[in-house]
Scaffold this active site. Structure first.
Site, PDB file in Angstrom:
ATOM      1  N   ARG A 159       0.824  -1.214   0.000  1.00 12.00           N
ATOM      2  CA  ARG A 159       0.000   0.000   0.000  1.00 12.00           C
ATOM      3  C   ARG A 159       0.854   1.257   0.000  1.00 12.00           C
ATOM      4  O   ARG A 159       0.380   2.353  -0.281  1.00 12.00           O
ATOM      5  CB  ARG A 159      -0.966  -0.043   1.200  1.00 12.00           C
TER       6      ARG A 159
ATOM      7  N   TYR B 120     -17.313  15.194 -15.606  1.00 13.87           N
ATOM      8  CA  TYR B 120     -17.773  13.808 -15.603  1.00 13.87           C
ATOM      9  C   TYR B 120     -18.836  13.656 -14.497  1.00 13.87           C
ATOM     10  O   TYR B 120     -18.677  14.209 -13.413  1.00 13.87           O
ATOM     11  CB  TYR B 120     -16.569  12.888 -15.374  1.00 13.87           C
TER      12      TYR B 120
ATOM     13  N   ASP C   5      -8.736  17.994 -15.488  1.00 14.91           N
ATOM     14  CA  ASP C   5      -8.962  16.600 -15.859  1.00 14.91           C
ATOM     15  C   ASP C   5      -8.632  16.483 -17.347  1.00 14.91           C
ATOM     16  O   ASP C   5      -9.329  17.038 -18.191  1.00 14.91           O
ATOM     17  CB  ASP C   5     -10.418  16.217 -15.559  1.00 14.91           C
TER      18      ASP C   5
ATOM     19  N   LYS D  37      -9.423   5.048 -19.329  1.00 17.17           N
ATOM     20  CA  LYS D  37      -9.858   5.437 -20.667  1.00 17.17           C
ATOM     21  C   LYS D  37      -8.682   5.304 -21.656  1.00 17.17           C
ATOM     22  O   LYS D  37      -8.271   4.210 -21.956  1.00 17.17           O
ATOM     23  CB  LYS D  37     -10.449   6.844 -20.619  1.00 17.17           C
TER      24      LYS D  37
HETATM   25  C1  LIG Z   1     -14.350   8.127 -16.423  1.00 16.17           C
HETATM   26  C2  LIG Z   1     -13.929   9.480 -15.984  1.00 16.17           C
HETATM   27  C3  LIG Z   1     -13.564   9.735 -14.654  1.00 16.17           C
HETATM   28  C4  LIG Z   1     -13.651   8.677 -13.591  1.00 16.17           C
HETATM   29  O1  LIG Z   1     -12.714   7.678 -13.788  1.00 16.17           O
HETATM   30  P1  LIG Z   1     -12.867   6.151 -13.294  1.00 16.17           P
HETATM   31  O2  LIG Z   1     -11.593   5.534 -13.722  1.00 16.17           O
HETATM   32  O3  LIG Z   1     -14.095   5.602 -13.944  1.00 16.17           O
HETATM   33  O4  LIG Z   1     -13.019   6.211 -11.806  1.00 16.17           O
HETATM   34  C5  LIG Z   1     -13.120  11.000 -14.348  1.00 16.17           C
HETATM   35  N1  LIG Z   1     -13.054  11.974 -15.269  1.00 16.17           N
HETATM   36  C6  LIG Z   1     -13.420  11.778 -16.552  1.00 16.17           C
HETATM   37  C7  LIG Z   1     -13.336  12.892 -17.531  1.00 16.17           C
HETATM   38  C8  LIG Z   1     -13.867  10.516 -16.945  1.00 16.17           C
HETATM   39  O5  LIG Z   1     -14.249  10.333 -18.226  1.00 16.17           O
END
Ligand SMILES: *Cc1c(COP(=O)(O)O)cnc(C)c1O
Length: 412
Positions: free
Chosen positions: A89, A143, A208, A233
């Site tokens: 961890r 998101y 982000d 993603k």
């Molecule tokens: C999917 C997404 C998240 C969250 O990510 P996870 O890996 O699903 O927890 C945050 N920001 C954006 C822009 C996303 O598309």
């Protein structure tokens, strides 16, 4: 005998582990080169090609005085412990390779990986709230789950929603964070990151960068102190790994590592391996999918069944479009494209944000942020453009007998 064995194993591991973090000084390399080499600089000299996957949860040490000192050092600054980690961890060498590589691609000092994008955002919010700075200024849309986390105050934060021009006025003495997405999920709205960073003053800006990836945009260069990814993603890129990461300066990274250690949202080493592998093809995947997306955006904009197309100025593989007909019928009608939430995979995905990715956002707030009930979000993959167009065109149906005044327009 024990002393001897411990020294041998410690020095061997220390060497291997430090190689991940400390590449020999050298000239700056292009993004495509970093994508395949960053985080792997030590491998060839160890006689390795693929990076090893270290699944250890714990690390033997016969010197508990040294362990105490390493734990004290971590508690003080959150700096990566010298030598092997104490416990899974606290850090993992395979995950560290991914962190090193992502930091390099984003042009940041450090990066800290988490179990998911939401775990990464949670750690940032906790890092700020723990210093008493609970107020967040944020620009919609975000998101859906990020919106929800802030709106519901699940981690004790309080949010003020504003547009980019209102950021400076929304700042308070207890503001700990400004948060934007650009291009935003799901509308692909873009903000001027440099102008926003300027408006933030000394308050850290979190951008982000999930949709753009460092291939199209490096927010740290525009003044964002924190660059967040849902690594699930594009970084992973194959729809088979969940992860999150924050690229930032070493001081903030230390705080994030301490929070990760205390709250446990760690990235699994196998996920770290897959994400590092994903990075090596990131520039090629993003550029190829973006070229296809630009062509599909052009065709959608010229199609009378489509009311509006949103495609970012900076390009990318995401398209948002509004249909004249029933968006649920488009989802039901695709055959090659996969009707699924998420994005950034090698295959093309389509979803209806008002039903899925942004369902958790209050309907009125959602519409106010530009997420219309007729909006569809398309994540373009690596298929052939003609096959994709045939499928999309078929799914759009023949239901809209439209006049030329209804013809679509691209908004950028
Ligand atoms: C999917 C997404 C998240 C969250 O990510 P996870 O890996 O699903 O927890 C945050 N920001 C954006 C822009 C996303 O598309």
């Amino acid at each position: 005998m024990f002393t001897l064995r411990s020294m041998d194993s410690a020095s061997a591991s220390t060497h291997a582990y430090d190689g991940v973090r400390r590449p020999a000084s050298r000239a700056p390399r292009a993004l495509a080169t970093e994508a395949v080499h960053a985080g792997r600089d030590d491998l060839a000299r160890q006689g390795l090609h693929a990076p090893p996957i270290d699944l250890s949860t714990t690390y033997p040490s016969f010197d508990s005085r040294a362990e105490a000192a390493r734990i004290d050092a971590f508690a003080a600054t959150g700096a990566e412990p010298e030598g092997p980690p104490v416990y899974g961890r606290l850090g993992n060498p395979t995950v560290a390779r991914f962190e090193t590589a992502l930091a390099r691609l984003e042009g940041a000092e450090s990066a800290v990986a988490f179990a998911s994008g939401m775990a990464a955002l949670s750690a940032v919010l906790l890092a700020r709230a723990s210093t008493g700075l609970r107020h967040v200024v944020a620009v919609r849309p975000l998101y859906g789950c990020s919106d929800h986390l802030l709106t519901a105050g699940l981690l004790g934060s309080e949010v003020t929603w504003t547009d980019p021009a209102g950021i400076a006025d929304a700042l308070r003495p207890d503001t700990g964070l400004v948060m934007v997405e650009s291009p935003a999920n799901p509308t692909l709205a873009e903000v001027d990151l440099r102008a926003v960073a300027h408006a933030c003053g000394s308050v850290p800006l979190l951008a982000d960068n999930t949709f753009a990836t460092p291939v199209l945009q490096r927010p740290a260069e525009s003044g964002a102190r924190l660059v967040l990814h849902s690594a699930t993603k594009y970084l992973g890129g194959h729809g088979d790994v969940l992860g999150g990461v924050v690229a930032c300066d070493e001081e903030f990274a230390g705080r994030l590592r301490q929070i990760r250690f205390a709250t446990g949202g760690v990235l699994h080493p196998l996920a770290g391996y897959l994400l590092l592998r994903g990075l090596s093809t990131l520039p090629v995947r993003v550029r190829a999918a973006s070229a296809t997306a630009a062509e599909l955006a052009r065709r959608l904009a010229a199609d009378p069944r489509v009311a509006r197309v949103h495609y970012p100025r900076i390009g990318g593989a995401m398209i948002a479009f509004e249909v004249h007909g029933d968006p649920h019928e488009v989802i039901a009608g695709v055959r090659l494209v996969t009707p699924a939430v998420s994005l950034g995979s090698v295959d093309t995905l389509i979803q209806h944000p008002a039903s899925i990715s942004h369902r958790i956002v209050d309907a009125q707030e959602r519409r106010g942020a530009g997420v219309s009930d007729r909006l569809l979000r398309l994540s373009v993959g690596l298929e052939d453009v003609e096959d994709l167009w045939e499928d999309l065109s078929g799914a759009l149906g023949a239901d809209a007998a439209l006049t030329s005044s209804d013809r679509g327009a691209v908004t950028v």
